[in-house]
Design an enzyme around this catalytic site. Sequence first.
Site, PDB file in Angstrom:
ATOM      1  N   HIS A 235      10.779  13.316   9.114  1.00  0.00           N
ATOM      2  CA  HIS A 235      11.181  12.776  10.492  1.00  0.00           C
ATOM      3  C   HIS A 235      11.945  11.439  10.001  1.00  0.00           C
ATOM      4  O   HIS A 235      11.632  10.753   9.185  1.00  0.00           O
ATOM      5  CB  HIS A 235       9.854  12.275  11.221  1.00  0.00           C
ATOM      6  CG  HIS A 235      10.179  11.608  12.602  1.00  0.00           C
ATOM      7  ND1 HIS A 235      10.713  10.657  12.923  1.00  0.00           N
ATOM      8  CD2 HIS A 235       9.946  12.355  13.577  1.00  0.00           C
ATOM      9  CE1 HIS A 235      11.064  10.255  14.129  1.00  0.00           C
ATOM     10  NE2 HIS A 235      10.559  11.119  14.642  1.00  0.00           N
TER      11      HIS A 235
ATOM     12  N   THR B 122      12.694   8.570  11.132  1.00  0.00           N
ATOM     13  CA  THR B 122      12.189   7.065  11.120  1.00  0.00           C
ATOM     14  C   THR B 122      10.559   7.348  10.625  1.00  0.00           C
ATOM     15  O   THR B 122      10.152   6.426  10.311  1.00  0.00           O
ATOM     16  CB  THR B 122      12.466   6.501  12.412  1.00  0.00           C
ATOM     17  OG1 THR B 122      11.618   7.454  13.389  1.00  0.00           O
ATOM     18  CG2 THR B 122      13.900   6.259  12.668  1.00  0.00           C
ATOM     19  N   ALA B 123       9.980   8.267  11.069  1.00  0.00           N
ATOM     20  CA  ALA B 123       8.555   8.318  11.031  1.00  0.00           C
ATOM     21  C   ALA B 123       7.995   9.126   9.571  1.00  0.00           C
ATOM     22  O   ALA B 123       6.758   9.124   9.460  1.00  0.00           O
ATOM     23  CB  ALA B 123       7.688   8.824  12.516  1.00  0.00           C
ATOM     24  N   GLY B 124       8.883   9.609   9.006  1.00  0.00           N
ATOM     25  CA  GLY B 124       8.342  10.184   7.761  1.00  0.00           C
ATOM     26  C   GLY B 124       7.457  11.653   7.877  1.00  0.00           C
ATOM     27  O   GLY B 124       8.204  12.576   8.558  1.00  0.00           O
TER      28      GLY B 124
ATOM     29  N   HIS C 293       1.020  -1.173   0.025  1.00  0.00           N
ATOM     30  CA  HIS C 293      -0.101  -0.005  -0.128  1.00  0.00           C
ATOM     31  C   HIS C 293       0.861   1.099  -0.104  1.00  0.00           C
ATOM     32  O   HIS C 293       2.018   1.229   0.891  1.00  0.00           O
ATOM     33  CB  HIS C 293      -0.907   0.025   1.275  1.00  0.00           C
ATOM     34  CG  HIS C 293      -2.134   0.877   1.250  1.00  0.00           C
ATOM     35  ND1 HIS C 293      -1.949   2.196   1.357  1.00  0.00           N
ATOM     36  CD2 HIS C 293      -3.371   0.488   1.217  1.00  0.00           C
ATOM     37  CE1 HIS C 293      -2.956   2.952   0.917  1.00  0.00           C
ATOM     38  NE2 HIS C 293      -3.949   1.880   1.149  1.00  0.00           N
TER      39      HIS C 293
ATOM     40  N   LYS D 207      10.931  19.119   6.328  1.00  0.00           N
ATOM     41  CA  LYS D 207      12.223  18.051   6.736  1.00  0.00           C
ATOM     42  C   LYS D 207      11.270  16.995   7.028  1.00  0.00           C
ATOM     43  O   LYS D 207      10.691  16.767   8.253  1.00  0.00           O
ATOM     44  CB  LYS D 207      13.161  18.673   7.685  1.00  0.00           C
ATOM     45  CG  LYS D 207      14.379  17.949   7.982  1.00  0.00           C
ATOM     46  CD  LYS D 207      15.296  18.665   8.783  1.00  0.00           C
ATOM     47  CE  LYS D 207      16.739  17.762   9.104  1.00  0.00           C
ATOM     48  NZ  LYS D 207      16.087  16.461   9.961  1.00  0.00           N
TER      49      LYS D 207
ATOM     50  N   GLY E 143       4.994  21.900  11.113  1.00  0.00           N
ATOM     51  CA  GLY E 143       6.184  21.602  11.320  1.00  0.00           C
ATOM     52  C   GLY E 143       7.347  21.925  10.087  1.00  0.00           C
ATOM     53  O   GLY E 143       6.687  22.689   9.289  1.00  0.00           O
TER      54      GLY E 143
END
Lengths: 297, 297
Positions: B167, B169-171, B81, B165, B162
Amino acid sequence: MPIVQCVPNFSEGRDLEKIEKIVQPLRCKEGVKLLNYEGDKNYNRLVVTVIGEPKKVKDAVLESIGVAAELIDMNNHKGQHPRFGATDVCPFIPIKDMTMDDAINLARELGKEVSERYGIPVFLYENAATKPERENLATVRKGEYEGLDEKFSDSNWAPDFGEAKKHSTAGAIAIGARRPLIAYNINLDTKNIEIASKIAKTIRHSSGGYRFIKAGAVEVSERNMTQVTMNLTDYTKTSMYRAFEAVKMEARRYGVNVMGSEIVGICPMEALIDVSAYYLGLENFDLSNVLETNLME
Amino acid sequence: MPIVQCVPNFSEGRDLEKIEKIVQPLRCKEGVKLLNYEGDKNYNRLVVTVIGEPKKVKDAVLESIGVAAELIDMNNHKGQHPRFGATDVCPFIPIKDMTMDDAINLARELGKEVSERYGIPVFLYENAATKPERENLATVRKGEYEGLDEKFSDSNWAPDFGEAKKHSTAGAIAIGARRPLIAYNINLDTKNIEIASKIAKTIRHSSGGYRFIKAGAVEVSERNMTQVTMNLTDYTKTSMYRAFEAVKMEARRYGVNVMGSEIVGICPMEALIDVSAYYLGLENFDLSNVLETNLME
């Protein structure tokens, strides 16, 4: 708060003025909600659905039964549906926070009041029946209005409330308690009532069909068609789609087509969801996946 | 009392321990009800449905987003997905006693908090979008996690909350408000993903199909089959039965059969009732004939 459903059937499906008067006591009463009423011309019968607080529903229905007794003369009543009284049947169905026993008690209270106030003899039926042979409404009503004198001459058929004597214009009444039932009719593109009747026989329990289908045939003259008319008495065991597909399958034998169907009155969500799940071949689906189930708790 | 539905999608559909940890903040909270969660192995994605009081739902979901950011490393994520974040999307749906504007405000509040607390860049989408080109989730997510650096190098794609840029690891995360949607998948008895994909194209809006169908194709390797996977974005205008019958009809071209279907998560009653009404050819039937509709008012 307990909620009961009540579905009185009155023997008037044509005169809109009378219908409105019969329904009037069920309107605008605190704790009582009139959900639906539908007069059927061919049946000459009015099916009403109300829900609400048990005692308030019972009191409101008692009034409607009184109005029907005043307005309907069974000596002049003609219609395709079997009937033996101005208010023909009046079942209570426990919906929420009440047991079947609560519904049976409600049926008894209403029965007592109907006989005392209006002098109409009362039979208790289905779960409220006082003898096994009174459970089945068709047996209780056998002989219809015209056969009431004969019925009351048989000591086995003394009413549960009132004297063993028909009301001179309102006949008798069957009051009961039962599980929810779906009144479901399937339309056939034939005027031939024989064919509709043969199909009805193949699907109904009494002549070898599905366990929880009661069925008969009626003409719908204004639309040049016939109907297989059914009560699905336990939709969790005999689903609507099964009745529909069975009628379609049997109709093929006569070169007859199913044109559609109708639900009379109110239908529980679960019965309809099961139909969708069947036709879509839904996997791993149940009522908890339905948003509204979660809103109601 | 207002009730909101929230359907966060997390990029973890395989590790049951992680799934439980992500879902944990949504359990046993007063005013928040966890309705459903389902990890999909092929998608490697978890779809959760909660309903409840708007502020309480928002606060609980904020916690889950934090857990997901800790447990999921998008650099190692693979699944069928499209996705660009550990919590990939988080839509709010107004259910009762609240407007779409209320849902949009809730999305904004959550967006602000997610960026401030976790340093994850937030895009607002659908009805909460701040620009027309951000309405469509597929556009917002285009390029997926792997393309985020490039996306943020384009000044048109500055996040709504935000810094521009990703994150590490969390995108990123898409937070939105929308009408109820049905996640609906239809199973095909072929392993050939090309066929599933061709069928998906014929029914989806973006390539000439129905206006309110988004569709794609996926392999379901453990069952040797493929799926047409859909979002029905307005079931009142494009009904489930229409999607089902259209896929069946297109599949015939390839000698492929539809084996069944599934609804992922929660489905509004109305959508299923419409399916029943279609297949039974119900006349004069609407939601007011459904018992539960009358119980909810």
